[in-house]
Design a protein around this motif. Structure first.
Motif, short mmCIF file in Angstrom:
data_model
loop_
_atom_site.label_atom_id
_atom_site.label_comp_id
_atom_site.label_asym_id
_atom_site.label_seq_id
_atom_site.Cartn_x
_atom_site.Cartn_y
_atom_site.Cartn_z
N PHE A 23 0.83 -1.20 0.00
CA PHE A 23 0.00 0.00 0.00
C PHE A 23 0.86 1.25 0.00
CE2 PHE A 23 -2.21 -3.36 2.32
CZ PHE A 23 -3.45 -3.37 1.71
N THR A 24 0.26 2.35 -0.44
CA THR A 24 0.92 3.64 -0.25
C THR A 24 0.87 3.94 1.24
OG1 THR A 24 -1.09 4.97 -0.44
CG2 THR A 24 0.08 4.48 -2.50
N ALA A 25 1.67 4.90 1.68
CA ALA A 25 1.67 5.26 3.10
C ALA A 25 0.29 5.76 3.53
CB ALA A 25 2.74 6.32 3.36
N SER A 26 -0.39 6.51 2.66
CA SER A 26 -1.72 7.02 3.00
C SER A 26 -2.75 5.89 3.11
CB SER A 26 -2.19 8.03 1.94
OG SER A 26 -1.38 9.16 1.97
N GLU A 27 -2.69 4.94 2.19
CA GLU A 27 -3.61 3.78 2.25
C GLU A 27 -3.35 2.96 3.51
OE1 GLU A 27 -4.15 2.79 -2.52
OE2 GLU A 27 -2.42 1.99 -1.43
N ALA A 28 -2.07 2.70 3.80
CA ALA A 28 -1.71 1.92 4.98
C ALA A 28 -2.17 2.63 6.25
CB ALA A 28 -0.19 1.69 5.02
N ALA A 29 -1.99 3.95 6.29
CA ALA A 29 -2.40 4.72 7.46
C ALA A 29 -3.91 4.60 7.67
CB ALA A 29 -2.00 6.18 7.30
N GLU A 72 -0.21 3.12 20.39
CA GLU A 72 0.14 2.45 19.13
C GLU A 72 -0.36 3.26 17.93
OE1 GLU A 72 2.14 -0.07 18.62
OE2 GLU A 72 2.40 -0.42 20.76
N GLN A 73 -1.50 3.89 18.08
CA GLN A 73 -2.07 4.72 17.01
C GLN A 73 -1.13 5.89 16.70
OE1 GLN A 73 -5.90 6.49 17.94
NE2 GLN A 73 -6.69 5.80 15.98
N GLN A 74 -0.57 6.50 17.74
CA GLN A 74 0.35 7.63 17.55
C GLN A 74 1.67 7.16 16.93
OE1 GLN A 74 -0.25 10.99 17.92
NE2 GLN A 74 1.70 11.09 16.86
N ILE A 75 2.17 6.02 17.40
CA ILE A 75 3.41 5.47 16.83
C ILE A 75 3.21 5.16 15.35
CG2 ILE A 75 4.94 3.45 16.87
CD1 ILE A 75 4.46 3.39 19.96
N ALA A 76 2.07 4.57 15.01
CA ALA A 76 1.77 4.24 13.61
C ALA A 76 1.67 5.51 12.77
CB ALA A 76 0.48 3.44 13.53
N LYS A 77 1.04 6.54 13.32
CA LYS A 77 0.90 7.82 12.60
C LYS A 77 2.27 8.38 12.25
CE LYS A 77 -1.07 12.43 13.13
NZ LYS A 77 -1.72 13.38 14.03
N ASP A 78 3.18 8.35 13.21
CA ASP A 78 4.54 8.85 12.97
C ASP A 78 5.26 8.00 11.93
OD1 ASP A 78 3.99 10.75 14.93
OD2 ASP A 78 5.08 9.67 16.51
N PHE A 79 5.09 6.68 12.03
CA PHE A 79 5.73 5.76 11.09
C PHE A 79 5.24 6.01 9.66
CE2 PHE A 79 5.79 1.67 8.83
CZ PHE A 79 7.12 1.32 8.97
N ILE A 85 6.82 10.80 3.60
CA ILE A 85 7.84 11.80 3.27
C ILE A 85 8.90 11.20 2.34
CG2 ILE A 85 9.76 13.13 4.25
CD1 ILE A 85 7.90 13.63 6.72
N LYS A 86 9.25 9.94 2.58
CA LYS A 86 10.28 9.28 1.78
C LYS A 86 9.71 8.66 0.50
CE LYS A 86 13.13 8.24 5.77
NZ LYS A 86 13.71 7.20 6.62
N GLY A 87 8.39 8.74 0.32
CA GLY A 87 7.76 8.20 -0.88
C GLY A 87 7.78 6.68 -0.94
N LYS A 88 7.79 6.04 0.21
CA LYS A 88 7.87 4.58 0.27
C LYS A 88 6.50 3.92 0.27
CE LYS A 88 12.34 4.45 0.79
NZ LYS A 88 13.23 3.85 -0.18
N LYS A 89 6.46 2.71 -0.26
CA LYS A 89 5.26 1.88 -0.18
C LYS A 89 5.45 0.95 1.02
CE LYS A 89 3.38 2.35 -4.57
NZ LYS A 89 2.06 2.19 -5.05
N LEU A 90 4.36 0.44 1.54
CA LEU A 90 4.42 -0.40 2.73
C LEU A 90 3.69 -1.72 2.49
CD1 LEU A 90 3.55 2.44 5.22
CD2 LEU A 90 5.79 1.39 4.92
N LYS A 91 4.32 -2.81 2.90
CA LYS A 91 3.69 -4.12 2.80
C LYS A 91 3.10 -4.45 4.16
CE LYS A 91 4.14 -8.79 1.34
NZ LYS A 91 4.54 -9.53 0.20
N ILE A 92 1.82 -4.79 4.16
CA ILE A 92 1.14 -5.15 5.40
C ILE A 92 0.63 -6.58 5.27
CG2 ILE A 92 -0.75 -4.65 6.99
CD1 ILE A 92 -0.73 -1.78 5.99
N LYS A 93 0.92 -7.38 6.28
CA LYS A 93 0.40 -8.74 6.38
C LYS A 93 -0.26 -8.87 7.74
CE LYS A 93 3.45 -11.41 3.47
NZ LYS A 93 4.12 -12.71 3.41
N SER A 94 -1.46 -9.37 7.74
CA SER A 94 -2.16 -9.56 9.01
C SER A 94 -3.03 -10.79 8.93
CB SER A 94 -3.03 -8.33 9.30
OG SER A 94 -3.81 -8.56 10.45
#
Length: 102
Positions: A23-29, A72-79, A85-94
């Motif tokens: 996901f994009t950082a916005s989608e993951a957030a 955890e919500q605040q930590i995730a928001k910062d992450f 900012i770095k334009g990175k995509k994020l892989k989420i598995k749950s």
């Protein structure tokens, strides 16, 4: 007519593949924030139902899990902000594992 009886195995556990994608950082957030909001609201409603209708209740309730999830919500928001900012995509598995407790 003959009746045939079958024994069905009782399922005692289940696994749900909830999230598995990039996901994009916005989608993951959005996804993670929404999951955390649901869990926070679950605990708040549980706390309310314990004290509801009892005007003598001091409303002393362990809010530890709620505080934990808010942290955890605040930590995730910062992450997610750093990833954005770095334009990175994020892989989420749950996965959710459910077992019948005896």
């Amino acid at each position: 007519m003959k009746m045939v009886q079958t024994l069905e195995a009782v399922k005692t556990e289940q696994e749900i593949n909830l999230i598995d994608n990039v996901f994009t950082a916005s989608e993951a957030a959005t996804i993670i924030n929404d999951v955390l909001k649901v869990k926070i609201n679950f605990h708040k409603l549980k706390r309310l139902s314990i004290t509801e209708g009892n005007e003598k209740d001091a409303c002393e309730y362990d809010s530890g899990r709620i505080d934990e999830l808010l942290n955890e919500q605040q930590i995730a928001k910062d992450f997610f902000s750093q990833a954005r900012i770095k334009g990175k995509k994020l892989k989420i598995k749950s996965k959710i594992y459910i077992e019948i407790e005896e």
